[in-house]
Design a protein around this motif. Sequence first.
Motif, short mmCIF file in Angstrom:
data_model
loop_
_atom_site.label_atom_id
_atom_site.label_comp_id
_atom_site.label_asym_id
_atom_site.label_seq_id
_atom_site.Cartn_x
_atom_site.Cartn_y
_atom_site.Cartn_z
N LEU A 115 -15.54 -29.10 26.87
CA LEU A 115 -16.30 -29.97 25.96
C LEU A 115 -15.41 -30.49 24.84
CD1 LEU A 115 -19.81 -28.94 24.61
CD2 LEU A 115 -18.12 -29.95 23.11
N ILE A 116 -14.63 -29.60 24.22
CA ILE A 116 -13.76 -30.00 23.12
C ILE A 116 -12.65 -30.93 23.61
CG2 ILE A 116 -12.12 -29.15 21.40
CD1 ILE A 116 -13.87 -26.61 21.22
N TYR A 117 -12.10 -30.61 24.77
CA TYR A 117 -11.06 -31.47 25.37
C TYR A 117 -11.61 -32.87 25.62
CZ TYR A 117 -7.56 -33.10 28.73
OH TYR A 117 -6.60 -33.83 29.39
N THR A 118 -12.84 -32.94 26.13
CA THR A 118 -13.46 -34.23 26.38
C THR A 118 -13.69 -34.99 25.08
OG1 THR A 118 -14.58 -33.36 28.35
CG2 THR A 118 -15.48 -35.39 27.40
N GLY A 119 -14.09 -34.26 24.02
CA GLY A 119 -14.29 -34.90 22.72
C GLY A 119 -13.01 -35.56 22.22
N HIS A 120 -11.90 -34.81 22.32
CA HIS A 120 -10.61 -35.39 21.92
C HIS A 120 -10.31 -36.65 22.75
CE1 HIS A 120 -8.82 -32.76 18.93
NE2 HIS A 120 -9.17 -31.70 19.62
N GLY A 121 -10.48 -36.53 24.06
CA GLY A 121 -10.16 -37.65 24.94
C GLY A 121 -11.03 -38.87 24.66
N PHE A 122 -12.31 -38.63 24.38
CA PHE A 122 -13.24 -39.73 24.10
C PHE A 122 -12.74 -40.55 22.91
CE2 PHE A 122 -16.80 -41.35 21.60
CZ PHE A 122 -17.52 -42.08 22.54
N GLN A 156 -9.70 -40.47 21.41
CA GLN A 156 -8.34 -40.98 21.56
C GLN A 156 -8.33 -42.27 22.38
OE1 GLN A 156 -5.42 -39.93 20.22
NE2 GLN A 156 -6.47 -38.35 19.04
N LYS A 157 -9.14 -42.30 23.44
CA LYS A 157 -9.19 -43.51 24.27
C LYS A 157 -9.76 -44.71 23.52
CE LYS A 157 -9.65 -41.04 28.68
NZ LYS A 157 -10.56 -40.72 29.80
N LYS A 158 -10.57 -44.45 22.50
CA LYS A 158 -11.19 -45.53 21.75
C LYS A 158 -10.44 -45.83 20.46
CE LYS A 158 -15.80 -45.10 23.73
NZ LYS A 158 -15.23 -44.65 25.01
N GLY A 159 -9.24 -45.30 20.32
CA GLY A 159 -8.39 -45.65 19.19
C GLY A 159 -8.66 -44.90 17.90
N PHE A 160 -9.45 -43.84 17.94
CA PHE A 160 -9.69 -43.04 16.74
C PHE A 160 -8.45 -42.21 16.42
CE2 PHE A 160 -13.87 -44.29 17.74
CZ PHE A 160 -14.75 -43.94 16.72
N CYS A 188 -11.87 -45.34 5.36
CA CYS A 188 -11.72 -46.52 4.52
C CYS A 188 -10.26 -46.92 4.37
CB CYS A 188 -12.36 -46.26 3.16
SG CYS A 188 -14.16 -46.14 3.24
N ALA A 189 -9.39 -46.37 5.22
CA ALA A 189 -7.98 -46.77 5.25
C ALA A 189 -7.49 -46.94 6.68
CB ALA A 189 -7.12 -45.74 4.52
N LEU A 190 -8.00 -46.08 7.61
CA LEU A 190 -7.54 -46.10 9.00
C LEU A 190 -8.61 -46.59 9.98
CD1 LEU A 190 -5.69 -42.64 8.97
CD2 LEU A 190 -4.77 -44.90 8.43
N SER A 191 -9.76 -46.96 9.47
CA SER A 191 -10.87 -47.56 10.22
C SER A 191 -11.70 -46.56 11.02
CB SER A 191 -10.38 -48.69 11.14
OG SER A 191 -9.91 -49.78 10.38
N SER A 192 -11.10 -45.85 11.98
CA SER A 192 -11.88 -44.94 12.83
C SER A 192 -11.16 -43.60 12.92
CB SER A 192 -12.07 -45.53 14.23
OG SER A 192 -12.79 -46.74 14.18
N ASP A 249 -22.93 -42.35 23.31
CA ASP A 249 -21.84 -42.41 24.29
C ASP A 249 -21.06 -41.10 24.34
OD1 ASP A 249 -22.52 -44.98 24.93
OD2 ASP A 249 -20.90 -45.94 23.78
N LEU A 250 -20.84 -40.48 23.18
CA LEU A 250 -20.10 -39.21 23.15
C LEU A 250 -20.86 -38.11 23.88
CD1 LEU A 250 -17.82 -37.36 22.18
CD2 LEU A 250 -19.08 -37.04 20.04
N VAL A 251 -22.15 -37.99 23.61
CA VAL A 251 -22.96 -36.96 24.27
C VAL A 251 -22.95 -37.17 25.78
CG1 VAL A 251 -25.29 -36.03 24.55
CG2 VAL A 251 -24.41 -36.56 22.26
N GLN A 252 -23.15 -38.40 26.22
CA GLN A 252 -23.17 -38.68 27.66
C GLN A 252 -21.79 -38.47 28.29
OE1 GLN A 252 -24.98 -42.65 27.96
NE2 GLN A 252 -26.87 -41.64 28.64
N SER A 253 -20.73 -38.81 27.56
CA SER A 253 -19.38 -38.62 28.07
C SER A 253 -19.08 -37.14 28.29
CB SER A 253 -18.36 -39.22 27.09
OG SER A 253 -17.04 -39.01 27.53
N ILE A 254 -19.50 -36.30 27.35
CA ILE A 254 -19.29 -34.86 27.48
C ILE A 254 -20.05 -34.31 28.68
CG2 ILE A 254 -19.87 -32.65 26.40
CD1 ILE A 254 -19.17 -33.95 23.70
N CYS A 255 -21.31 -34.71 28.82
CA CYS A 255 -22.13 -34.22 29.93
C CYS A 255 -21.56 -34.68 31.28
CB CYS A 255 -23.57 -34.67 29.78
SG CYS A 255 -24.41 -33.96 28.34
N TYR A 256 -21.13 -35.94 31.34
CA TYR A 256 -20.56 -36.47 32.58
C TYR A 256 -19.28 -35.73 32.93
CZ TYR A 256 -18.69 -39.78 35.98
OH TYR A 256 -18.17 -40.34 37.13
#
Length: 623
Positions: free
Chosen positions: A234-241, A243-247, A377-381, A424-431
Amino acid sequence: MASREATVSDGNNQREAPPPPPEVEPSKYSKTTALKSILNRDDKGLGLLGRRVVIGGWVNSRKERAERDAPSQLPPPRATAAQAQDVSCYDVLMQRVPFLRPIARILVGVIGAQPEKPAASPAKDGPFTVYLRVNDGSCSSNLQVVMDSSMSLPGQVITVGTSILVQGVLQRILAPKKHVVELIVEKILHVGIVDVKSYPLIKPRVPLESLRAHPHLRPRSIAVGSVTRICSNLIYTGHGFFQKKGFIHVHTPIITSMNAGNHGKMFQVTTLLSNSGGKDKSAAVQEHEGVDLEAFRDAIREKSKRIDELRRSDSNKEALSAAEQDLQRSKELVFMLEKQQQWTAPSAGELDFSNDFFSRPVYLSASAGLHLESYACALSSVYTIGPVFETDESKSAGKLAEMWMIEAELAFTELQDVMNCAEDLVQSICYSLLETAGDDLKCVSKEIEKSCIKRLKSIVSGSFARITYSEAVNILNQVKDRSLLSKVVWGNTLSEEQESYLADEFYKRPVIVYEYPKEVKPFYVRVSDDGTTVSAFDVIVPKVGVVVRGSQKEERMDVIVKRIQELCLPHEQYEWYIDLRKHGSVKHSGFGLDIEKMVMTATGLADVKDAIPFPRVRGHAKL
């Protein structure tokens, strides 16, 4: 030049030599092969037959069979070079002459050595085969390990809970059921014995409630091991979610000077309760709280009488002086104990925090959200993963004092945007769990709750329902059976039962409730144009309840200052927070996902204390 194929001569004909067994990559650091690389293959390990591997793990079960009844796959036991150097005549006789073993057991008992424990290895007249189920924590499946009884050293009993490191060859199980391969042991490299009398997992299927008393050992249970791997996934997926979206991942502090509004009481951190010697006074009181002061006072009275007798007699001055010194020491000890037992911890208002470690009051953080705002408020996401703390007095099965959260903050966003991100995060983790944690999900569906996989599939199958707080109140107040749900008054917080009804009974899927009354949400949530509601939302999933809380933050400086004043919050603590609105303010939103609640969603656990390795709740912080 063409490569030459290896050939084997067979009379006048030549044929290709059989290919060597496939390689199994051992760990780079431990030199052992993880069981998941054997048992989690598509062919369940059949493609590795004949491969020699080293595996380590803990024994979950043990069975024995007389050699005449056991399959004939076992090779004759071979000693390692190290064992060969240390082998004694006794060892050779025990291995080569089976009928001497019963006699040896009797003699060993006579001379005082520890005989084998009957429960673990009943005495047999001949050699026997030992079948062990071993797990190394890399997967939920056990590997069957087969060895000859003569391979164990005298007094070395391998039973449930024992750790072993062995080398052997993977072979096909002659009568396969769930698993199709087993390890035929050639060498025993290590055995870590276990105290059978006190080991809490000696019985199969120990209830989760009983395992809570042994948090340091409970990960060895198959169910808890699966829960832990699911949490890791779950935590690994959270990081990946993210990171892929530029956070950008940001570390936020655990210790904070901000007493965030509407978070209830926070844990205060201070060094002022320690004395000059560095020892906590409350600990000193606890150290002597069992001391009977009255017994000390009686002893002082007896010593005083003894001194009076010495003075009246012709005793030497040295004896009198020694008695007087002993009496004085006893009085000083009683005085110290009386002071310690009368000591009480000062209240926060009585402490001078200018002398504290940080020179001001500080607390354990209840949320990383405010600190994340400064970076958004400096790095956006941005996002972070870490612990938060709340002094919740409730002993509910869903409450912890220490929780782990995935928190995110997005600049240039409004309420609908951040709700989309949270969904999207919740569904990404479950998937991800359905795709990559299938074996562990099957394990928890068998050990904990049958419908956990069905619930995950339901979450990813469609969009979440979305309703305002006012719509939720109307739905709940239309329930006719008031024995199930009490009437909801607009402006009150929804209870756990009311939230559960919306997700479990009414919508039968996750639901997002938004636009709450401003009185039930923190000061930093953006106030709507109507002045009575704020742009906050909760994501409620079936069975578990709220797994995500979020909001659009108030970006208008005059409004945020007014909210701080309304709630009588200390203005000086929030000067930097107001500064963000003064210098280039933007609309921004964020949310926090409760990791333990998501673990409960995935596994079906009924108590959050089983979803975290070392639970901290009111009255309990073991280890």
